[in-house]
Motif scaffolding. Structure first.
Motif, PDB file in Angstrom:
ATOM      1  N   ALA A 102       0.786  -1.184  -0.071  1.00 15.93           N
ATOM      2  CA  ALA A 102       0.076  -0.107   0.133  1.00 15.93           C
ATOM      3  C   ALA A 102       0.876   1.476   0.229  1.00 15.93           C
ATOM      4  CB  ALA A 102      -0.896  -0.009   1.177  1.00 15.93           C
ATOM      5  N   GLU A 103       2.009   1.090   0.784  1.00 19.83           N
ATOM      6  CA  GLU A 103       2.668   2.456   0.708  1.00 19.83           C
ATOM      7  C   GLU A 103       3.621   2.771  -0.215  1.00 19.83           C
ATOM      8  OE1 GLU A 103       5.731   1.715   4.029  1.00 19.83           O
ATOM      9  OE2 GLU A 103       4.016   2.112   5.436  1.00 19.83           O
ATOM     10  N   ALA A 104       4.057   1.633  -1.110  1.00 19.29           N
ATOM     11  CA  ALA A 104       4.471   1.702  -2.332  1.00 19.29           C
ATOM     12  C   ALA A 104       3.603   2.226  -3.521  1.00 19.29           C
ATOM     13  CB  ALA A 104       5.034   0.281  -2.998  1.00 19.29           C
ATOM     14  N   GLN A 105       2.372   1.606  -3.632  1.00 21.42           N
ATOM     15  CA  GLN A 105       1.236   2.164  -4.493  1.00 21.42           C
ATOM     16  C   GLN A 105       0.988   3.736  -4.200  1.00 21.42           C
ATOM     17  OE1 GLN A 105       0.116   0.528  -6.922  1.00 21.42           O
ATOM     18  NE2 GLN A 105      -0.561   2.491  -7.581  1.00 21.42           N
ATOM     19  N   ARG A 106       1.016   4.139  -2.882  1.00 20.17           N
ATOM     20  CA  ARG A 106       0.881   5.512  -2.589  1.00 20.17           C
ATOM     21  C   ARG A 106       2.089   6.449  -3.213  1.00 20.17           C
ATOM     22  NH1 ARG A 106      -2.063   9.891  -2.316  1.00 20.17           N
ATOM     23  NH2 ARG A 106      -1.251  11.320  -0.690  1.00 20.17           N
ATOM     24  N   ALA A 107       3.348   6.123  -3.118  1.00 19.94           N
ATOM     25  CA  ALA A 107       4.580   6.777  -3.571  1.00 19.94           C
ATOM     26  C   ALA A 107       4.468   6.657  -5.124  1.00 19.94           C
ATOM     27  CB  ALA A 107       5.700   6.052  -3.151  1.00 19.94           C
ATOM     28  N   ASP A 137       1.734   6.545  -7.022  1.00 18.18           N
ATOM     29  CA  ASP A 137       0.499   7.445  -7.101  1.00 18.18           C
ATOM     30  C   ASP A 137       1.045   8.947  -7.234  1.00 18.18           C
ATOM     31  OD1 ASP A 137      -1.190   5.356  -7.626  1.00 18.18           O
ATOM     32  OD2 ASP A 137      -2.187   5.504  -5.682  1.00 18.18           O
ATOM     33  N   LEU A 138       1.778   9.367  -6.044  1.00 17.97           N
ATOM     34  CA  LEU A 138       2.141  10.765  -5.849  1.00 17.97           C
ATOM     35  C   LEU A 138       3.282  10.886  -7.132  1.00 17.97           C
ATOM     36  CD1 LEU A 138       2.606  10.816  -2.063  1.00 17.97           C
ATOM     37  CD2 LEU A 138       0.777  11.951  -3.238  1.00 17.97           C
ATOM     38  N   LEU A 139       4.026  10.188  -7.222  1.00 15.55           N
ATOM     39  CA  LEU A 139       4.918  10.379  -8.343  1.00 15.55           C
ATOM     40  C   LEU A 139       4.272  10.505  -9.851  1.00 15.55           C
ATOM     41  CD1 LEU A 139       7.855   7.763  -7.354  1.00 15.55           C
ATOM     42  CD2 LEU A 139       8.143  10.440  -7.460  1.00 15.55           C
ATOM     43  N   GLN A 140       3.355   9.820  -9.856  1.00 18.19           N
ATOM     44  CA  GLN A 140       2.704  10.198 -10.975  1.00 18.19           C
ATOM     45  C   GLN A 140       1.931  11.521 -11.457  1.00 18.19           C
ATOM     46  OE1 GLN A 140       0.198   6.736 -11.522  1.00 18.19           O
ATOM     47  NE2 GLN A 140       1.523   5.401 -12.868  1.00 18.19           N
ATOM     48  N   GLU A 141       1.308  11.874  -9.824  1.00 20.43           N
ATOM     49  CA  GLU A 141       0.616  13.065  -9.959  1.00 20.43           C
ATOM     50  C   GLU A 141       1.929  14.277 -10.156  1.00 20.43           C
ATOM     51  OE1 GLU A 141      -1.505  14.249  -6.356  1.00 20.43           O
ATOM     52  OE2 GLU A 141      -2.159  12.037  -6.468  1.00 20.43           O
TER      53      GLU A 141
END
Length: 86
Positions: A31-36, A38-42
Motif C-alpha cells: 500500500a505504501e509503495a502504491q501511494r508513492a 501515485d504521488l510520483l505520477q501526480e
C-alpha cells in the motif's frame, strides 16, 4: 494410502499467527509503495503540465544536459528546481 505428518495443533496456530502478521506487513508495504507511485505520477503530470503551459522555464534545464562518454544524455539538475518563468 499416503501418510502425512502434521504438526501439533498448537504449533499450527503459532505458524498461522506468524504468517498472518508477516502477510499484514507485506500488505502495508504494498500500500505504501502504491501511494508513492501515485504521488510520483501526480508530480510528473504536474511538471509536464507546467512545462507545456509555460509556468516553468525548461530551456535552462535543456541547455544543462550533457552527453556522457557512451553518447547517452545525462540530466543535470532536479526538475523540482526548475524556476517559474516571469
Amino acid at each position: 494410502n499416503l501418510a502425512c505428518t502434521v504438526p501439533p495443533l498448537e504449533e499450527q496456530v503459532v505458524i498461522a499467527q506468524f504468517l498472518k502478521i508477516e502477510s499484514a506487513k507485506f500488505d502495508t508495504l504494498t500500500a505504501e509503495a502504491q501511494r508513492a507511485i501515485d504521488l510520483l505520477q501526480e508530480r510528473r503530470t504536474a511538471l509536464i503540465s507546467a512545462a507545456v503551459t509555460g509556468q516553468i522555464d525548461v530551456r535552462q534545464h535543456a541547455l544543462a544536459q550533457k552527453v556522457g562518454a557512451g553518447g547517452t544524455a545525462i540530466r543535470s539538475g532536479n526538475p523540482a528546481r526548475l524556476e517559474a518563468s516571469p
